[in-house]
Design an enzyme around this catalytic site. Structure first.
Site, PDB file in Angstrom:
ATOM      1  N   ASP A  38      12.679 -84.708 -10.425  1.00 21.23           N
ATOM      2  CA  ASP A  38      12.230 -86.146 -10.247  1.00 21.23           C
ATOM      3  C   ASP A  38      12.807 -86.462 -11.989  1.00 21.23           C
ATOM      4  O   ASP A  38      12.827 -85.888 -12.515  1.00 21.23           O
ATOM      5  CB  ASP A  38      10.847 -87.272  -9.690  1.00 21.23           C
ATOM      6  CG  ASP A  38      11.584 -88.263  -9.049  1.00 21.23           C
ATOM      7  OD1 ASP A  38      11.750 -89.541  -7.949  1.00 21.23           O
ATOM      8  OD2 ASP A  38      11.731 -89.383 -10.332  1.00 21.23           O
ATOM      9  N   ASN A  90      17.172 -86.087  -1.947  1.00 20.49           N
ATOM     10  CA  ASN A  90      17.078 -87.214  -1.175  1.00 20.49           C
ATOM     11  C   ASN A  90      16.626 -88.643  -1.865  1.00 20.49           C
ATOM     12  O   ASN A  90      16.971 -89.904  -1.972  1.00 20.49           O
ATOM     13  CB  ASN A  90      15.066 -87.047  -1.036  1.00 20.49           C
ATOM     14  CG  ASN A  90      14.393 -88.599  -0.935  1.00 20.49           C
ATOM     15  OD1 ASN A  90      14.803 -89.085   0.466  1.00 20.49           O
ATOM     16  ND2 ASN A  90      13.286 -88.794  -1.950  1.00 20.49           N
ATOM     17  N   TYR A 157      24.199-100.805  -2.343  1.00 17.79           N
ATOM     18  CA  TYR A 157      24.032 -99.695  -1.997  1.00 17.79           C
ATOM     19  C   TYR A 157      24.077 -99.204  -0.257  1.00 17.79           C
ATOM     20  O   TYR A 157      24.059 -98.006   0.177  1.00 17.79           O
ATOM     21  CB  TYR A 157      22.049 -99.903  -2.009  1.00 17.79           C
ATOM     22  CG  TYR A 157      21.036 -99.870  -0.581  1.00 17.79           C
ATOM     23  CD1 TYR A 157      20.698 -98.231  -1.834  1.00 17.79           C
ATOM     24  CD2 TYR A 157      21.051 -99.706   0.072  1.00 17.79           C
ATOM     25  CE1 TYR A 157      19.751 -97.393  -1.009  1.00 17.79           C
ATOM     26  CE2 TYR A 157      20.191 -98.549   0.821  1.00 17.79           C
ATOM     27  CZ  TYR A 157      19.154 -97.935   0.411  1.00 17.79           C
ATOM     28  OH  TYR A 157      18.549 -96.726   1.445  1.00 17.79           O
ATOM     29  N   LYS A 161      25.614 -95.569   0.798  1.00 15.66           N
ATOM     30  CA  LYS A 161      25.050 -94.316   1.830  1.00 15.66           C
ATOM     31  C   LYS A 161      26.143 -94.213   3.103  1.00 15.66           C
ATOM     32  O   LYS A 161      25.733 -93.904   3.702  1.00 15.66           O
ATOM     33  CB  LYS A 161      23.529 -95.388   2.381  1.00 15.66           C
ATOM     34  CG  LYS A 161      22.682 -95.302   1.599  1.00 15.66           C
ATOM     35  CD  LYS A 161      21.641 -93.952   0.967  1.00 15.66           C
ATOM     36  CE  LYS A 161      20.853 -94.284  -0.269  1.00 15.66           C
ATOM     37  NZ  LYS A 161      20.683 -93.097  -0.583  1.00 15.66           N
ATOM     38  N   THR A 192       8.273 -97.523   0.138  1.00 20.87           N
ATOM     39  CA  THR A 192       8.326 -96.993  -0.372  1.00 20.87           C
ATOM     40  C   THR A 192       8.448 -97.164  -2.286  1.00 20.87           C
ATOM     41  O   THR A 192       7.749 -98.897  -1.950  1.00 20.87           O
ATOM     42  CB  THR A 192       9.569 -96.278  -0.560  1.00 20.87           C
ATOM     43  OG1 THR A 192      10.797 -96.558  -1.255  1.00 20.87           O
ATOM     44  CG2 THR A 192       9.933 -95.313   0.872  1.00 20.87           C
TER      45      THR A 192
END
Length: 270
Positions: A38, A90, A157, A161, A192
């Site tokens: 990360d 991810n 976004y 995706k 999240t």
């Protein structure tokens, strides 16, 4: 009894929080050596938690959209654990929600595509050869139900995706015969760090009960629910699953809902 990833090595990007963190903890519980990756320092806390619990984890800070960082990440997995069996690409960003479609700039789009789409491409490019050398395994990418149709996220976004969904299909074909499977998880609304402002706003306004009301489960998802799907795709339980996009969205994508009818949604009218 051994775990589903016993003696396997797994890289998880975006592992400092949310779905990535939940996946790192779950993959470790299932026996994997975990490389948690990360760009924030919190990734070290995740690796530390795994090691304290008796697992094996290494934290590496870097940018999932940088080829040099991804290449170094895969090499670190080889050097530390002797191979690589699972890559969970991810990491992702929303690109912000300021304004509307016509307020976005080319720079907004470029950064979202760099992280959300080029990042998974780099993960496939650099991880696949090493996974093949290690005896085969799986690459899992995080897409989104926003990539299926409009209405589930900002335009940049959603487009990124949608690209990830096609990427896993294309990569699965490119890797035919290598023993490397490539699939995607498509989360629906999930609590999240990315969705925290929306959840916080709903709670502050006393409207938490409305979160997720457009899907048949009538709720939002939890990171561990997405992690469980990623674990399935990463494991040998999914040995005949390849080039697929698995939606984990409470059933949202089974229809095209725009609003709920008045009355109790749990009870059909007579």
């Amino acid at each position: 009894m051994t775990g589903r990833l016993h003696n396997k090595t797994a890289i998880i990007t975006g592992a400092a929080s949310g779905i990535g963190k939940a996946s790192a903890l779950l993959f470790s519980k299932e026996g994997a050596n975990v490389i948690a990756f990360d760009r924030t320092d919190a990734v070290h806390e995740v690796a530390g938690r795994i090691n304290e619990a008796g697992g094996r984890a290494t934290a590496i800070a870097g940018d999932a959209g940088s080829e040099s960082d991804v290449e170094a990440l895969v090499k670190a997995a080889q050097a530390t654990y002797g191979g690589l069996h699972v890559m969970f690409a991810n990491a992702g960003i929303t690109g912000g929600v300021r304004g509307g479609f016509f307020d976005a700039t080319p720079d907004d789009w470029t950064e979202v595509l760099r992280v959300n789409l080029i990042g998974p491409f780099l993960a496939v490019k650099h991880a696949a050869p090493i996974i093949q050398e290690s005896g085969g395994g799986a690459i899992v990418c995080t897409a989104s139900v926003a990539g299926l149709r409009s209405g589930a996220g900002p335009a940049q976004y959603s487009a990124s995706k949608a690209g990830v969904i096609n990427l896993v299909q294309t990569a699965a074909q490119q890797l035919a015969g290598t023993g490397v499977r490539v699939n995607a998880v498509l989360p629906g609304l999930t609590e999240t760090g990315m969705t925290k402002p929306m959840y916080d706003g709903a709670r502050a306004a006393g409207k938490e009960h409305r979160i997720g009301q457009l899907n048949p489960m009538l709720r939002g998802g939890e990171p561990h629910e997405i992690a469980a799907a990623a674990l399935f795709l990463a494991s040998e339980e999914a040995s005949y699953v390849n080039g697929q996009a698995l939606a984990i969205d409470g059933g949202l994508s089974s229809s095209h809902p725009t609003s709920r009818p008045p009355g109790d949604p749990k009870r059909p009218s007579s």
